[in-house]
Every structure is written in C-alpha cells, then in structure tokens.
Design an enzyme around this catalytic site. Structure first.
Site, PDB file in Angstrom:
ATOM      1  N   LYS A 192     -23.002  48.018   8.105  1.00 21.32           N
ATOM      2  CA  LYS A 192     -24.210  47.077   7.632  1.00 21.32           C
ATOM      3  C   LYS A 192     -25.116  46.634   8.832  1.00 21.32           C
ATOM      4  O   LYS A 192     -26.228  46.018   8.760  1.00 21.32           O
ATOM      5  CB  LYS A 192     -23.177  45.829   7.164  1.00 21.32           C
ATOM      6  CG  LYS A 192     -22.302  44.954   8.276  1.00 21.32           C
ATOM      7  CD  LYS A 192     -22.965  43.807   9.233  1.00 21.32           C
ATOM      8  CE  LYS A 192     -21.959  43.379  10.097  1.00 21.32           C
ATOM      9  NZ  LYS A 192     -22.629  42.361  11.028  1.00 21.32           N
ATOM     10  N   THR A 249     -26.214  39.664   7.282  1.00 20.66           N
ATOM     11  CA  THR A 249     -26.717  40.335   8.318  1.00 20.66           C
ATOM     12  C   THR A 249     -27.993  40.600   8.137  1.00 20.66           C
ATOM     13  O   THR A 249     -28.880  40.738   9.133  1.00 20.66           O
ATOM     14  CB  THR A 249     -25.849  41.398   8.992  1.00 20.66           C
ATOM     15  OG1 THR A 249     -24.582  41.218   8.796  1.00 20.66           O
ATOM     16  CG2 THR A 249     -26.134  42.075  10.317  1.00 20.66           C
TER      17      THR A 249
END
Length: 333
Positions: A192, A249
């Site tokens: 990620k 994120t």
C-alpha cells in the site's frame, strides 16, 4: 503484575504504540538506537521530534541500551523501518531469552536483502517456532497517541499470541481484530505504501478524484494478485490491513508516502523531498522489492511497475501515467 513490553523504535509509530500500551496499563521500555535522541525523550518526557504535543505516561521508560531492552521483557514489539528490522533482531538475539521470546512488529515492508516477508526473517534469526505476529491497519501515529478511535489487525499463525497481543492493545478507543493470515497482512501493509506514492504523484499532476479512485481500486487488485500468490487470503485484502490501510495512505497527507508522491508530481527532486519529510518513506524501497517480487512470480502489477520506473529509472511521472492509460483494453476481472 502488569505486562512488560520492550518496544524497539523511538520514531513516531514506536512512540505512539508505547503511549497506547502504557495507557492500557503495561510497563513499557522504549528503545532507540541514537543516545542523544533517547536522552531528549528522557529529559522532556515526550518525543519532541515526532509527537511534540503528547507526553509520556509515567509507565514508559526509555533506553538506548539494546541489552537492557532485550532483558526487560520476553515480549518484543518492533516499530523500526524494514531496512533495520533484520539487523536489529540479529543484534538483539545474544541478549534475549531466546527460548521464551515472542516477536511482534508494526513494520510495513519487505526484507530489502531478498524481498522476503518479515515473519520469515524472524524464523531465520530466531526459529520457525518463535511466536511471531504483525499488527497492521489504517493507523496514523499521532491519532493513535492522541487516543482517537482506531482499528487494526493482529495476525499470527499462533492464535494464542495474536489474542494476547490484541488484549494488550485493545481499549475503548483502539479496537484490535485478530487474524491467522500473517502473509496477507504483511503484503497489504507493505505494498500500500507503493500505491500511496502513485496516488500522490497523480494528485500532484492535477488528475483529480476520479484518477485517485481508479488507482486505489486497481492498486488493490495488484495487492491481491501478489498476496494470494504468496499465500495470503482474499478476505484479508478487503479488510483493515488491505483496503482500509490502502485508502488511508492514499488519501490523507499525514501519509509520508503520499506526500512524497505528491511532491514528485509537482516536479520537485527526490532528494529535496526526502530531506523535507525527514522520516522513513517505506514506499521508496518497497517499490523496488515489490517490482522484483512481481517479476519473480510472474504477477502483473502495472501501477507498481510504473512507480518503480519513476523512482529507479528516472521515468517522467506524466509518462508513467500515459503508459498506464495506453495499456490494452481488457475485462476488469
């Protein structure tokens, strides 16, 4: 007696976890490798560099002595950058009670030596029988330390250890779910960061919300393809440690990886951005490790590949986006 925990890593995330565990009644010894930094923490009773507005509970002690840290508790929680993970465990081992040691980590990345997963590093440095667990999910350090509501996943192949760690961390503001899918949680937490750089680049280029949503969705497909190939479970990737962490994120500027990509998209130099952020940007090294893993296993990861080329082959960010858009039309799944 209250649970003792040794926490390795006095950055923002390690400090936040130390505050959380202490708030839950644990006795915490927080270790950092820089004596000057640790001396500052001891004097000010806060991490002035990373979390300056949050003081330590009285049951947090600090040290730069790894031997002292190893001897304090058999439960070790590691919050170090992935590049320091293996070397620190190797340095820790001679001082630790190896027979009873339990290793948990909040590190999100791969072993840069060979792209191996961090639970494999623990098995190599200690033994395959050593209780090992990862905690991961949509978490920003400041929000955890400030006691804002948060949920994470604690994954281990040994359910008793996962439950023990979840019990230690769980509170009315911090919800800890357990999982047996340590591989899936590790892959989700690592990759990620690469996709957050890609999302930041796209936003820096001014491509808007449509592009960001497409990158997140197709990026999740990339995480799932690699993670399942490595042994992860599909349901993990649509949970907290997969989709949850990815959305966080990619969309909030508390993310160092997103801010790094954003500045790249605005045309700034890599070195100047790294100097300005002043903390580890895991997605930079993870982009290379993920790209090599995908090649090794024959996994199609076009967003990761283009991000790698921007970071390591000096590909222009706009050209990277154009390369993605020029791919052959195909079915979504």
């Amino acid at each position: 007696m209250s649970q003792k925990i040794t926490l390795l890593g006095a950055g923002s995330w390690g400090t936040a976890l130390a505050i959380l565990a202490a708030r839950n009644g644990c006795q915490v010894l927080l270790w950092g490798h820089t004596p000057e930094h640790i001396a500052g923490l001891a004097k000010e009773r806060k991490n002035q560099r990373y979390l300056p507005d949050l003081s330590f509970p009285e049951n947090v002690a600090v040290t730069s002595d790894l031997k002292k840290a190893a001897e304090y508790s058999d439960l070790i929680l590691v919050a170090l950058p992935s590049h320091a993970f293996k070397s620190t465990l190797i340095d820790l081992k001679p001082h630790a009670s190896v027979k009873g040691i339990k290793i948990a980590w909040a590190t999100k990345g791969f072993n840069p030596e060979d792209g191996s997963l961090l639970h494999q590093v623990v098995a190599e440095v200690f033994s395959p029988e050593t209780p090992a667990a990862i905690l991961s999910g949509p978490t920003f350090a400041h929000e955890v330390a400030a006691n804002l509501p948060t949920a994470i996943t604690v994954a281990s192949t040994q359910p008793q250890f996962a439950n023990q760690l979840a019990d230690i961390l769980h509170s009315d503001r911090f919800r800890a779910y357990t999982s047996s899918d340590i591989v899936g949680v590790e892959v989700g937490g690592a990759v990620k960061n690469v996709l957050a750089i890609a999302a930041g680049i796209a936003d820096g280029l001014g491509f808007g919300a449509n592009t960001r949503a497409a990158l997140i969705t197709r990026g999740l497909s990339e995480i799932m393809r690699l993670g399942i190939k490595l042994g992860g479970k599909q349901e993990t990737f649509i949970g907290l440690a997969g989709l949850g962490d990815l959305v966080l994120t990619c969309t909030d500027n508390q993310s160092r990886n997103r801010r790094f990509g954003l500045a790249l998209g605005l045309g700034r130099s890599r070195s100047s951005i790294i100097d300005e952020i002043g903390q580890e940007i895991e997605g930079i090294s993870t982009a290379k490790e993920t790209y090599l893993l995908a090649k090794r296993h024959g996994i199609d990861m076009p967003i990761t590949e283009q991000t790698y080329k921007v970071l390591y082959e000096n590909l222009n960010p706009l050209s990277a986006v154009q390369n993605l858009l020029a791919r052959d039309q195909k079915a979504e799944s």
